[in-house]
Design a protein around this motif. Sequence first.
Motif, mmCIF file in Angstrom:
data_model
loop_
_atom_site.group_PDB
_atom_site.id
_atom_site.type_symbol
_atom_site.label_atom_id
_atom_site.label_comp_id
_atom_site.label_asym_id
_atom_site.label_seq_id
_atom_site.Cartn_x
_atom_site.Cartn_y
_atom_site.Cartn_z
ATOM 1 N N VAL A 47 -30.807 -12.542 11.150
ATOM 2 C CA VAL A 47 -32.056 -11.913 11.596
ATOM 3 C C VAL A 47 -32.613 -11.015 10.498
ATOM 4 C CG1 VAL A 47 -33.008 -10.221 13.217
ATOM 5 C CG2 VAL A 47 -31.592 -12.094 14.051
ATOM 6 N N THR A 48 -31.760 -10.288 9.809
ATOM 7 C CA THR A 48 -32.213 -9.424 8.718
ATOM 8 C C THR A 48 -32.842 -10.242 7.598
ATOM 9 O OG1 THR A 48 -30.497 -7.811 9.230
ATOM 10 C CG2 THR A 48 -31.484 -7.698 7.037
ATOM 11 N N PRO A 54 -38.993 -14.950 2.846
ATOM 12 C CA PRO A 54 -38.582 -15.648 1.625
ATOM 13 C C PRO A 54 -39.044 -14.955 0.345
ATOM 14 C CG PRO A 54 -40.391 -16.797 2.676
ATOM 15 C CD PRO A 54 -39.987 -15.706 3.590
ATOM 16 N N ASN A 55 -40.034 -14.089 0.429
ATOM 17 C CA ASN A 55 -40.549 -13.448 -0.766
ATOM 18 C C ASN A 55 -39.656 -12.312 -1.275
ATOM 19 O OD1 ASN A 55 -42.786 -15.076 -1.047
ATOM 20 N ND2 ASN A 55 -44.004 -13.816 0.353
ATOM 21 N N VAL A 56 -38.595 -12.010 -0.581
ATOM 22 C CA VAL A 56 -37.709 -10.935 -1.026
ATOM 23 C C VAL A 56 -37.048 -11.314 -2.365
ATOM 24 C CG1 VAL A 56 -35.594 -11.673 0.140
ATOM 25 C CG2 VAL A 56 -36.024 -9.257 -0.221
ATOM 26 N N LEU A 57 -36.939 -12.600 -2.642
ATOM 27 C CA LEU A 57 -36.322 -13.033 -3.883
ATOM 28 C C LEU A 57 -37.328 -13.066 -5.046
ATOM 29 C CD1 LEU A 57 -34.121 -15.950 -2.522
ATOM 30 C CD2 LEU A 57 -33.435 -13.630 -3.060
ATOM 31 N N ASN A 58 -38.634 -12.919 -4.758
ATOM 32 C CA ASN A 58 -39.669 -12.994 -5.784
ATOM 33 C C ASN A 58 -40.121 -11.619 -6.260
ATOM 34 O OD1 ASN A 58 -39.640 -15.763 -5.661
ATOM 35 N ND2 ASN A 58 -41.240 -15.859 -4.096
ATOM 36 N N ARG A 59 -39.278 -10.635 -6.160
ATOM 37 C CA ARG A 59 -39.666 -9.282 -6.572
ATOM 38 C C ARG A 59 -39.226 -9.042 -8.020
ATOM 39 N NH1 ARG A 59 -35.115 -5.323 -4.631
ATOM 40 N NH2 ARG A 59 -33.432 -6.811 -4.533
ATOM 41 N N PRO A 60 -39.907 -8.160 -8.682
ATOM 42 C CA PRO A 60 -39.500 -7.886 -10.064
ATOM 43 C C PRO A 60 -38.206 -7.077 -10.090
ATOM 44 C CG PRO A 60 -41.313 -6.465 -9.408
ATOM 45 C CD PRO A 60 -41.114 -7.451 -8.296
ATOM 46 N N LEU A 61 -37.368 -7.408 -11.040
ATOM 47 C CA LEU A 61 -36.092 -6.701 -11.167
ATOM 48 C C LEU A 61 -36.331 -5.561 -12.083
ATOM 49 C CD1 LEU A 61 -33.687 -9.741 -11.408
ATOM 50 C CD2 LEU A 61 -34.104 -8.291 -9.450
#
Length: 61
Positions: A47-48, A54-61
């Motif tokens: 659920v989290t 899906p955009n949580v992986l497309n953030r800048p590091l």
Amino acid sequence: MSDTGKKTPPPQEDGVVLTPEQIRRRRARNIAIASVLGFLALLFYVVTIVKLGPNVLNRPL
């Protein structure tokens, strides 16, 4: 008064002696509780991840 380091063990008390059927039922109940807890942990994780999207992986590091 010299203590030789030896302590007398406490007297053995006869506790509740479970029958094989009660032991089997207790084990089955423990497995069921563990399964439900594992399922809830997995459900909260899924659920989290779904709520993050899906955009949580497309953030800048």
